[in-house]
Design a protein around this motif. Sequence first.
Motif, PDB file in Angstrom:
ATOM      1  N   LEU A 165       0.971  -1.189  -0.088  1.00  0.00           N
ATOM      2  CA  LEU A 165      -0.061   0.087   0.126  1.00  0.00           C
ATOM      3  C   LEU A 165       0.769   1.430  -0.026  1.00  0.00           C
ATOM      4  O   LEU A 165       0.501   2.211  -0.664  1.00  0.00           O
ATOM      5  CB  LEU A 165      -0.925  -0.053   1.287  1.00  0.00           C
ATOM      6  N   ASP A 166       1.915   1.185   0.893  1.00  0.00           N
ATOM      7  CA  ASP A 166       2.860   2.391   0.882  1.00  0.00           C
ATOM      8  C   ASP A 166       3.424   2.846  -0.596  1.00  0.00           C
ATOM      9  O   ASP A 166       3.390   3.829  -0.948  1.00  0.00           O
ATOM     10  CB  ASP A 166       3.940   2.271   1.862  1.00  0.00           C
ATOM     11  N   GLN A 167       3.865   1.759  -1.188  1.00  0.00           N
ATOM     12  CA  GLN A 167       4.482   1.718  -2.505  1.00  0.00           C
ATOM     13  C   GLN A 167       3.245   2.481  -3.517  1.00  0.00           C
ATOM     14  O   GLN A 167       3.717   3.316  -4.185  1.00  0.00           O
ATOM     15  CB  GLN A 167       4.956   0.641  -3.186  1.00  0.00           C
ATOM     16  N   VAL A 168       2.218   2.075  -3.263  1.00  0.00           N
ATOM     17  CA  VAL A 168       1.248   2.362  -4.257  1.00  0.00           C
ATOM     18  C   VAL A 168       0.802   3.850  -4.254  1.00  0.00           C
ATOM     19  O   VAL A 168       0.643   4.638  -5.121  1.00  0.00           O
ATOM     20  CB  VAL A 168      -0.004   1.461  -4.297  1.00  0.00           C
ATOM     21  N   LEU A 169       0.579   4.144  -2.744  1.00  0.00           N
ATOM     22  CA  LEU A 169       0.372   5.434  -2.609  1.00  0.00           C
ATOM     23  C   LEU A 169       1.344   6.428  -2.800  1.00  0.00           C
ATOM     24  O   LEU A 169       1.092   7.841  -3.110  1.00  0.00           O
ATOM     25  CB  LEU A 169      -0.024   5.552  -0.996  1.00  0.00           C
ATOM     26  N   ASN A 170       2.626   6.067  -2.648  1.00  0.00           N
ATOM     27  CA  ASN A 170       3.757   7.006  -3.209  1.00  0.00           C
ATOM     28  C   ASN A 170       4.103   6.995  -4.574  1.00  0.00           C
ATOM     29  O   ASN A 170       5.287   7.740  -4.941  1.00  0.00           O
ATOM     30  CB  ASN A 170       5.058   6.385  -2.299  1.00  0.00           C
ATOM     31  N   SER A 171       3.456   6.635  -5.506  1.00  0.00           N
ATOM     32  CA  SER A 171       3.576   6.450  -7.125  1.00  0.00           C
ATOM     33  C   SER A 171       2.572   6.996  -7.658  1.00  0.00           C
ATOM     34  O   SER A 171       1.307   6.475  -7.452  1.00  0.00           O
ATOM     35  CB  SER A 171       3.806   5.126  -7.380  1.00  0.00           C
ATOM     36  N   GLN A 172       2.389   8.171  -8.392  1.00  0.00           N
ATOM     37  CA  GLN A 172       1.253   8.770  -9.015  1.00  0.00           C
ATOM     38  C   GLN A 172       0.803   7.721  -9.871  1.00  0.00           C
ATOM     39  O   GLN A 172      -0.361   7.585 -10.078  1.00  0.00           O
ATOM     40  CB  GLN A 172       1.650  10.176  -9.719  1.00  0.00           C
ATOM     41  N   VAL A 173       1.612   7.070 -10.602  1.00  0.00           N
ATOM     42  CA  VAL A 173       1.123   6.029 -11.714  1.00  0.00           C
ATOM     43  C   VAL A 173       0.323   4.794 -11.160  1.00  0.00           C
ATOM     44  O   VAL A 173      -0.632   4.429 -11.630  1.00  0.00           O
ATOM     45  CB  VAL A 173       2.351   5.346 -12.550  1.00  0.00           C
ATOM     46  N   LEU A 174       1.112   4.503  -9.873  1.00  0.00           N
ATOM     47  CA  LEU A 174       0.570   3.212  -9.233  1.00  0.00           C
ATOM     48  C   LEU A 174      -0.741   3.590  -8.828  1.00  0.00           C
ATOM     49  O   LEU A 174      -1.803   2.688  -8.794  1.00  0.00           O
ATOM     50  CB  LEU A 174       1.453   2.628  -8.498  1.00  0.00           C
ATOM     51  N   ARG A 175      -1.192   4.899  -8.073  1.00  0.00           N
ATOM     52  CA  ARG A 175      -2.309   5.100  -7.492  1.00  0.00           C
ATOM     53  C   ARG A 175      -3.433   4.935  -8.514  1.00  0.00           C
ATOM     54  O   ARG A 175      -4.481   4.593  -7.968  1.00  0.00           O
ATOM     55  CB  ARG A 175      -2.235   6.642  -6.987  1.00  0.00           C
ATOM     56  N   VAL A 176      -3.265   5.075  -9.726  1.00  0.00           N
ATOM     57  CA  VAL A 176      -4.207   5.364 -10.756  1.00  0.00           C
ATOM     58  C   VAL A 176      -4.614   3.790 -11.341  1.00  0.00           C
ATOM     59  O   VAL A 176      -5.543   3.534 -11.573  1.00  0.00           O
ATOM     60  CB  VAL A 176      -3.897   6.319 -11.745  1.00  0.00           C
ATOM     61  N   ARG A 177      -3.226   3.044 -11.539  1.00  0.00           N
ATOM     62  CA  ARG A 177      -3.403   1.932 -12.041  1.00  0.00           C
ATOM     63  C   ARG A 177      -3.640   0.613 -11.253  1.00  0.00           C
ATOM     64  O   ARG A 177      -3.898  -0.390 -11.843  1.00  0.00           O
ATOM     65  CB  ARG A 177      -2.015   1.933 -13.124  1.00  0.00           C
ATOM     66  N   THR A 178      -3.442   0.628 -10.002  1.00  0.00           N
ATOM     67  CA  THR A 178      -3.121  -0.618  -9.284  1.00  0.00           C
ATOM     68  C   THR A 178      -4.566  -0.946  -8.771  1.00  0.00           C
ATOM     69  O   THR A 178      -5.013  -0.091  -7.756  1.00  0.00           O
ATOM     70  CB  THR A 178      -2.212  -0.471  -8.316  1.00  0.00           C
ATOM     71  N   LYS A 179      -4.988  -2.187  -8.716  1.00  0.00           N
ATOM     72  CA  LYS A 179      -6.011  -2.732  -8.085  1.00  0.00           C
ATOM     73  C   LYS A 179      -5.544  -3.848  -6.972  1.00  0.00           C
ATOM     74  O   LYS A 179      -4.666  -4.668  -7.477  1.00  0.00           O
ATOM     75  CB  LYS A 179      -7.049  -3.308  -9.033  1.00  0.00           C
ATOM     76  N   MET A 180      -5.641  -3.641  -5.757  1.00  0.00           N
ATOM     77  CA  MET A 180      -5.024  -4.372  -4.662  1.00  0.00           C
ATOM     78  C   MET A 180      -6.242  -5.221  -3.979  1.00  0.00           C
ATOM     79  O   MET A 180      -7.415  -4.601  -3.576  1.00  0.00           O
ATOM     80  CB  MET A 180      -4.427  -3.586  -3.759  1.00  0.00           C
ATOM     81  N   TYR A 181      -5.977  -6.476  -3.980  1.00  0.00           N
ATOM     82  CA  TYR A 181      -6.878  -7.478  -3.261  1.00  0.00           C
ATOM     83  C   TYR A 181      -6.164  -8.067  -2.111  1.00  0.00           C
ATOM     84  O   TYR A 181      -5.306  -8.835  -2.406  1.00  0.00           O
ATOM     85  CB  TYR A 181      -7.340  -8.667  -4.372  1.00  0.00           C
TER      86      TYR A 181
END
Length: 150
Positions: free
Chosen positions: A69-85
Amino acid sequence: MAGVVSGEFFGKQTEASKRKSLIVSNYFSAWAKIMTSGKIDARRINYLDLFAGPGQYDDGSKSTPLLILDQVLNSQVLRVRTKMYFNDWDATNIERLRKLFSNIDISPLSQKPEITNHDAAEYGTAIARAVVGYPTLSFVDPFGYRGVTQ
């Protein structure tokens, strides 16, 4: 969440568990960069953890769900493109993970994490249909759990 007793495994993070979480989160970081690079440029990527646990050890150490979650939140690209389950068959673990996530600002995420409480064998089959067509990194660490065989 320090002070909450969740059993021996999630009490104090062992060095082996710390290394495992770092390996997974570092691998996710490298994989996600490749999947969202100009060569592949996936519009959506998935991260799937069938045995997520509570997200944090009783001693305050972050486990894999929080590191991802930290990695996704800290990346503009990942915040938009990542779905986490995130899934775990233990309702107490999922309750703790949900509470932990509720204390984190996840509003920048375009797709909110899915946090579920299912048997991994049943859920794994169902979720496989939801991720078809998208690059998916799945962390499956079934040791000590029921529902998945090697």
